[in-house]
Scaffold this active site. Structure first.
Site, PDB file in Angstrom:
ATOM      1  CB  CYS A   1      -0.962  -0.012   1.186  1.00 34.10           C
ATOM      2  SG  CYS A   1      -2.056  -1.443   1.164  1.00 34.10           S
TER       3      CYS A   1
ATOM      4  CE  LYS B   1      -7.307  -2.313   4.628  1.00 30.97           C
ATOM      5  NZ  LYS B   1      -7.023  -1.757   3.306  1.00 30.97           N
TER       6      LYS B   1
ATOM      7  NE  ARG C   1      -2.745  -5.329   1.754  1.00 33.35           N
ATOM      8  CZ  ARG C   1      -2.170  -5.252   0.559  1.00 33.35           C
ATOM      9  NH1 ARG C   1      -0.923  -4.830   0.454  1.00 33.35           N
ATOM     10  NH2 ARG C   1      -2.838  -5.602  -0.529  1.00 33.35           N
TER      11      ARG C   1
ATOM     12  CE  LYS D   1     -11.113  -3.619   4.187  1.00 27.75           C
ATOM     13  NZ  LYS D   1     -10.188  -3.098   3.255  1.00 27.75           N
TER      14      LYS D   1
HETATM   15  C1  PBG Z   1      -6.798  -1.863  -0.299  1.00 26.30           C
HETATM   16  C2  PBG Z   1      -8.039  -2.491   0.246  1.00 26.30           C
HETATM   17  C3  PBG Z   1      -8.262  -3.812   0.674  1.00 26.30           C
HETATM   18  C4  PBG Z   1      -9.626  -3.926   0.957  1.00 26.30           C
HETATM   19  C5  PBG Z   1     -10.186  -2.670   0.716  1.00 26.30           C
HETATM   20  N1  PBG Z   1      -9.195  -1.799   0.300  1.00 26.30           N
HETATM   21  C6  PBG Z   1      -7.373  -4.983   0.728  1.00 26.30           C
HETATM   22  C7  PBG Z   1      -6.221  -5.029   1.605  1.00 26.30           C
HETATM   23  O1  PBG Z   1      -5.984  -4.195   2.465  1.00 26.30           O
HETATM   24  O2  PBG Z   1      -5.479  -5.988   1.381  1.00 26.30           O
HETATM   25  C8  PBG Z   1     -10.313  -5.180   1.412  1.00 26.30           C
HETATM   26  C9  PBG Z   1     -11.755  -5.288   1.062  1.00 26.30           C
HETATM   27  C10 PBG Z   1     -12.352  -6.637   1.183  1.00 26.30           C
HETATM   28  O3  PBG Z   1     -11.740  -7.625   1.610  1.00 26.30           O
HETATM   29  O4  PBG Z   1     -13.532  -6.736   0.813  1.00 26.30           O
HETATM   30  N2  PBG Z   1      -5.842  -1.515   0.620  1.00 26.30           N
END
Ligand code: PBG
Length: 336
Positions: A136, A205, A227, A258
C-alpha cells in the site's frame, strides 16, 4: 429469581411483545434502509468484457465500457452510493497510475458522475492496486521482508486523493493505513479548492485474513511480505480507538471499521466514543463465506445476510459497505 408462585413473576413477560408480526414490527429497535448501503465496484483497464471473481459469486471486474451501466443498474435497485476500486493496465514502483488525472479510476468517476449525478461516488484511495509489488506504499525489500516507507507514501496518497477529487469524487476513502495520511490529504485537498470534499477514513483497518477474495478481485495481493507493519493487529481494541482519534484530529469526516462482523465490539466503541458517521466494511471473506454456505444449502442466505446487516446497525454502524448491497436494496424494496 422470583419464586414461581409469586404474582410478581407475571409482571414482566417479554413475550407479550413478541406475540404477532404486527407487535414485533412496532417494537423493533433497528431497521434497514437502502440508504444505509454502499456497493463496491471494480473497474479494470485490462479487460473488454466483465470477468467474474470466482471467490465472490455475483461480483465482477468490469471493463470501463460497463461501469456506467452497472452503476445505473445498482442505482435503480435503490443503492445510493458506490465505492470505486481501479485495476490499471500498468503498475510500477511509485503507483503512477493512482494519481494520473486520466487514470482508470478518474475516468470512471467522471463518467459515472456525468451519467448519474445523484449517485454518491466514493473512491478507495490506496496504492496497492497500482504498485508492481502490491503493497500500500512505497516499498523496498530485504529478502522476504517488505519495508514500507511512510512519508513518501503519504505524499503519493495525497496526490491520489486530489486527483480523485478533481475527477469529481464525492468522498475520498483512504485505505492504506499510513501514519499522518488524513492530515496530509486534508491539507492538499484544501489548498487546491477541495475543502468541501469529505474524507472517509479507513481508520481502524485490521490486518485480516478475511481480505483474501478481495485481493483476487483487485489484483492487489502483496508479492512478498504481508501488511502487518501497517494494518492493525486483530488483538487490539484500545489501539483502534487511538487510530480513530488520530484520524478525526487530522480531519476525517467519517470513520470506518474493517472487517465487519468479527469487529462489532470496535464498531460499538467507536460510535459510542466519537459519534461520527461510522461506516463498517462487510469484507470479501465475510461475503464469500455466506455465499459458499448458501450454495451448499447449509444456511438460508437471505436471512443470514439480513441478520448480519441488522447486527451492524445495532452495533452502531450508520453505513455498511457490502458486495450484497444490490440484493439487499432489492429485498428492502420488495418488503416495503
Ligand atoms: C486496499 C483495500 C483492501 C480492501 C479494501 N481496500 C485490501 C487489503 O488491504 O489488502 C479489502 C476489502 C475486502 O476484503 O472486501 N488496501
Amino acid at each position: 429469581m422470583l419464586p414461581q408462585n409469586s404474582p410478581l413473576s407475571l409482571l414482566q413477560r417479554p413475550r407479550r411483545l413478541r406475540a404477532s408480526p404486527a407487535l414485533r414490527n412496532i417494537v423493533r429497535e433497528t431497521r434497514l434502509a437502502s440508504s444505509d448501503f454502499i456497493l463496491p465496484l471494480f473497474v479494470s483497464e485490462k479487460i473488454t468484457t466483465r470477468v467474474p471473481v470466482t471467490s465472490m459469486p455475483g461480483v465482477f471486474q468490469l471493463p470501463e465500457t460497463e461501469i456506467v451501466s452497472e452503476a445505473l443498474a445498482a442505482h435503480q435497485d435503490g443503492v445510493c452510493a458506490v465505492l470505486l476500486f481501479g485495476i490499471p493496465a500498468t503498475k510500477d514502483e511509485v503507483a503512477s497510475e493512482a494519481y494520473n488525472d486520466n487514470g482508470i479510476v478518474q475516468r470512471a468517476v467522471r463518467s459515472i458522475k456525468t451519467a448519474i449525478p445523484d449517485l454518491i461516488v466514493i473512491t478507495d484511495v490506496c496504492l496497492c492496486e497500482f504498485m508492481s509489488h502490491g503493497h500500500c506504499g512505497v516499498t523496498h525489500f530485504d529478502g522476504e521482508r517488505a519495508h514500507v516507507t511512510n512519508d513518501l507514501s503519504v505524499s503519493l496518497l495525497a496526490k491520489t486523493a486530489l486527483s480523485h477529487a478533481r475527477a469529481g469524487a464525492d468522498i475520498v476513502a483512504p485505505s492504506d493505513m499510513m501514519d499522518g495520511r488524513i492530515g496530509a490529504m486534508r491539507a492538499t485537498l484544501d489548498s487546491h479548492g477541495f475543502e468541501h470534499t469529505p474524507i472517509l477514513s479507513y481508520a481502524a483497518k485490521f490486518a485480516s485474513a478475511f481480505y483474501g477474495p478481495f485481493r483476487d478481485a483487485a489484483e492487489s495481493a502483496p508479492q512478498a511480505g504481508d501488511r502487518r507493519s501497517y494494518q492493525m493487529d486483530a488483538a487490539n481494541g484500545n489501539e483502534a480507538l487511538r487510530e480513530v482519534a488520530l484520524d478525526i484530529e487530522q480531519g476525517a469526516d467519517m470513520v470506518m471499521i474493517k472487517p465487519g462482523l468479527p469487529y462489532l465490539d470496535i464498531v460499538w466503541r467507536v460510535k459510542e466514543r466519537f459519534g461520527l458517521p461510522t461506516v463498517v466494511y462487510h469484507v470479501s471473506g465475510e461475503y464469500s463465506m455466506l455465499k459458499a454456505a448458501a450454495k451448499n444449502g447449509w444456511i438460508d442466505e437471505k436471512a443470514c445476510l439480513m441478520e448480519s446487516m441488522i447486527a451492524f446497525r445495532r452495533a452502531g454502524a450508520d453505513l455498511i459497505i457490502t458486495y450484497a448491497a444490490r440484493e439487499i436494496a432489492r429485498s428492502l424494496r420488495e418488503a416495503s
